[in-house]
Write an enzyme that holds these catalytic residues in place. Structure first.
Site, PDB file in Angstrom:
ATOM      1  N   SER A 185       0.838  -1.197   0.000  1.00 19.79           N
ATOM      2  CA  SER A 185       0.000   0.000   0.000  1.00 19.79           C
ATOM      3  C   SER A 185       0.875   1.250   0.000  1.00 19.79           C
ATOM      4  O   SER A 185       1.696   1.429  -0.892  1.00 19.79           O
ATOM      5  CB  SER A 185      -0.971  -0.048   1.184  1.00 19.79           C
ATOM      6  N   GLU A 322      -9.372  -5.391  -4.039  1.00 19.02           N
ATOM      7  CA  GLU A 322      -8.709  -4.507  -3.088  1.00 19.02           C
ATOM      8  C   GLU A 322      -9.675  -3.740  -2.187  1.00 19.02           C
ATOM      9  O   GLU A 322      -9.553  -3.745  -0.967  1.00 19.02           O
ATOM     10  CB  GLU A 322      -7.837  -3.493  -3.854  1.00 19.02           C
ATOM     11  N   HIS A 418      -7.647  -5.951   0.157  1.00 18.86           N
ATOM     12  CA  HIS A 418      -6.460  -5.211   0.554  1.00 18.86           C
ATOM     13  C   HIS A 418      -5.895  -5.763   1.862  1.00 18.86           C
ATOM     14  O   HIS A 418      -6.647  -6.003   2.813  1.00 18.86           O
ATOM     15  CB  HIS A 418      -6.836  -3.735   0.718  1.00 18.86           C
TER      16      HIS A 418
END
Length: 509
Positions: A185, A322, A418
């Site tokens: 990220s 995600e 995610h």
């Protein structure tokens, strides 16, 4: 107990397992407060005697309270510390330096899923570290009477940690000439930025980037954010007043600004993704956005102008769903109608054919799923794949992969969202703190997937080969991480077609 000698003095660690040693909370730079606040990281003073390094150091100022991780408290100032895990008999092993994510605003190296024991047991020397976050690390400081304060202080902290690795890691059995930086990220985007920064050149030779978020911010947007945060803190937006504001006041003010975007559907992209801090393309510390820079490299006809970052090997990964995580934790507004979906597309200036393109790819999906699919691809998946493609076009070796593992539980489908890939790559599947991410206790198939992912990381960090072909190789391969019971989670390659008209450039007001 274990003792190693750094250039600042000896440190005593511990053994989390009989075969692995760990050293936690080693200072790599001086406290970034007091006279050092908002400045480049300063060298840490040497200490006398053996320093006990068996506990994590304080984390950076933030309001987040993450499962299993320590919380920040006002007064915690010695935040620039790092941690090392190594095989007890390590000598000249490849080094993996992990940059944690958290929207440049929260997180720390003390999160349980970043424990390096399993990767060290697999043959790496693992380093994790804290760096300045939020306003302290990425807030723009207007010019004042003092010398200018640099942008991107969080990135400069990361470089300071890498310099510590170069100067000290041999004492822990690591090879300073074989360093891979890895992140997820905002940590992955930080790694991409380090590839563009002159100050980081020569400090690493490979990059592992999972779910690269982008793009970067312009100086104009960073300055506007400072004005909003200062107003929320009730102070003028001057360097003097910002320096005088205690860190907790700027954390609270930043949270109020984020909440104002969440409550205002007319606030553009930040309504849907209210991340107000990030790397600033200032032309100095960060000379260019990683995507635009690699695009320029790829189109260069003179070999002398091709950036040296092409010599860095790159391994990227994204998850196939995600943004479903952000929906699950309530950090993104709901979009449930066609009208709201159209407003979302307009806020991001998406091409007219993009939403219809996703409807064609997902003919039976409800509006919320189309919205989450587009937003996840916009912020993470497409950005990640494009970074690898442009790196390959510029002459670098780039490997692509995606994480598609999902499972069905009594509570429903656990998606490949995610952050769900990171416990697998680190080998930390049995922690209670990751059960929400992976959908409960791991199965036998999950443990096998984790073993394969660790092997890929170790192989890449050791030789630059994760086990499949690079994009610019004779038979390029896009690797899919899944289990035998989750093939339906594989990505739809046709989803990339609607993005061909979309460019990525630094965000502006």
């Amino acid at each position: 107990m274990e003792i190693r000698t750094t250039k600042n003095g000896p440190v005593r660690g511990c053994r989390p397992t009989p075969d692995v040693v760990a050293f936690l909370g080693i200072p790599y730079a001086a406290t970034p407060f007091g006279v050092n606040r908002f400045r480049e990281p300063r060298p840490v003073q040497a200490w006398k005697g053996v320093r006990e390094c068996q506990d994590f150091g304080p984390i950076a100022p933030q309001s987040a309270r993450l499962p299993g991780a320590p919380h920040w408290s006002p007064g915690d100032e010695d935040i620039l510390t790092l941690n090392v895990w190594a095989p007890a008999s390590a000598d000249g092993l490849p080094v993996l330096v992990w940059i944690h994510g958290g929207a440049y605003t929260f997180g720390s190296s003390a999160q349980p899923d970043y424990d390096g024991t399993a990767l060290a047991d697999a043959g790496l020397v693992v380093v994790t570290f804290n760096y300045r976050l939020g306003f302290e690390g990425f807030g723009h400081i207007p010019p004042g009477a003092e010398p200018p304060y640099p942008e991107n202080r969080g990135l400069l902290d990361q470089i300071a940690a890498l310099r510590w690795v170069r100067e000290n890691i041999a004492a822990f059995g690591g090879d300073p000439a074989n360093v891979t930086i890895a992140g997820q990220s905002s940590g992955a985007a930080s790694a991409a930025c380090l590839m563009r920064m002159d100050q980081a050149r020569g400090l690493f030779r490979r990059v592992i980037a999972h779910s690269v978020v982008g793009p970067c911010y312009s100086r104009e947007l960073a300055a506007e954010t400072t004005r909003r945060v200062a107003s929320a803190a009730g102070i003028p937006a001057t360097s003097t007043h910002l320096r005088s504001a205690p860190p907790h006041a700027l954390v609270a003010a930043s949270d109020r600004v984020v909440d104002s975007y969440r409550q205002d559907p007319g606030s553009g992209p930040r309504h849907y993704n209210p991340v107000i801090y990030g790397p600033v393309v200032d032309g100095d510390v960060l000379p260019s956005d990683p995507l635009s820079a690699t695009a320029a490299d790829a189109s260069a006809t003179d070999a002398s102008v091709t950036d040296a970052s092409a010599a860095v090997d790159l391994l990227v990964c994204h998850t196939t769903q995600e943004y479903w995580l952000m929906d699950a934790v309530g950090s993104t507004p709901k979009v449930t109608t066609d009208e709201q979906l159209a407003g979302f597309a307009k806020a991001f200036h998406l091409p007219d054919n993009l939403v219809p393109g996703y409807r064609k790819l997902m003919p039976h999906a409800p509006v919320p799923d189309i919205y989450l699919a587009i937003l996840g691809d916009l912020l993470f998946s497409e950005h990640t794949r494009r970074l690898a493609e442009r790196h390959a076009q510029a002459g670098g070796r780039a490997f692509t992969s995606c994480f598609a593992r999902h499972r069905t539980s009594p509570q429903g489908v656990v998606r490949a969202w995610h952050c769900s890939d990171i416990p697998f790559a680190f080998g930390n599947l049995t922690l209670k703190s990751v059960e929400f991410l992976i959908g409960g206790p791991p199965s036998t198939a999950d443990h096998e997937l984790s073993r394969r992912m660790r092997e890929a990381w170790v192989g890449f960090a050791t030789t630059g080969d994760p086990g499949w072909s690079p994009l610019n190789g004779p038979a390029p391969t896009h690797h899919v991480w899944d289990t035998a019971d989750s093939p339906a989670g594989a990505p739809n390659s046709a989803a990339r077609a609607p993005w061909r008209q979309v460019g990525f450039s630094p965000l502006r007001p």
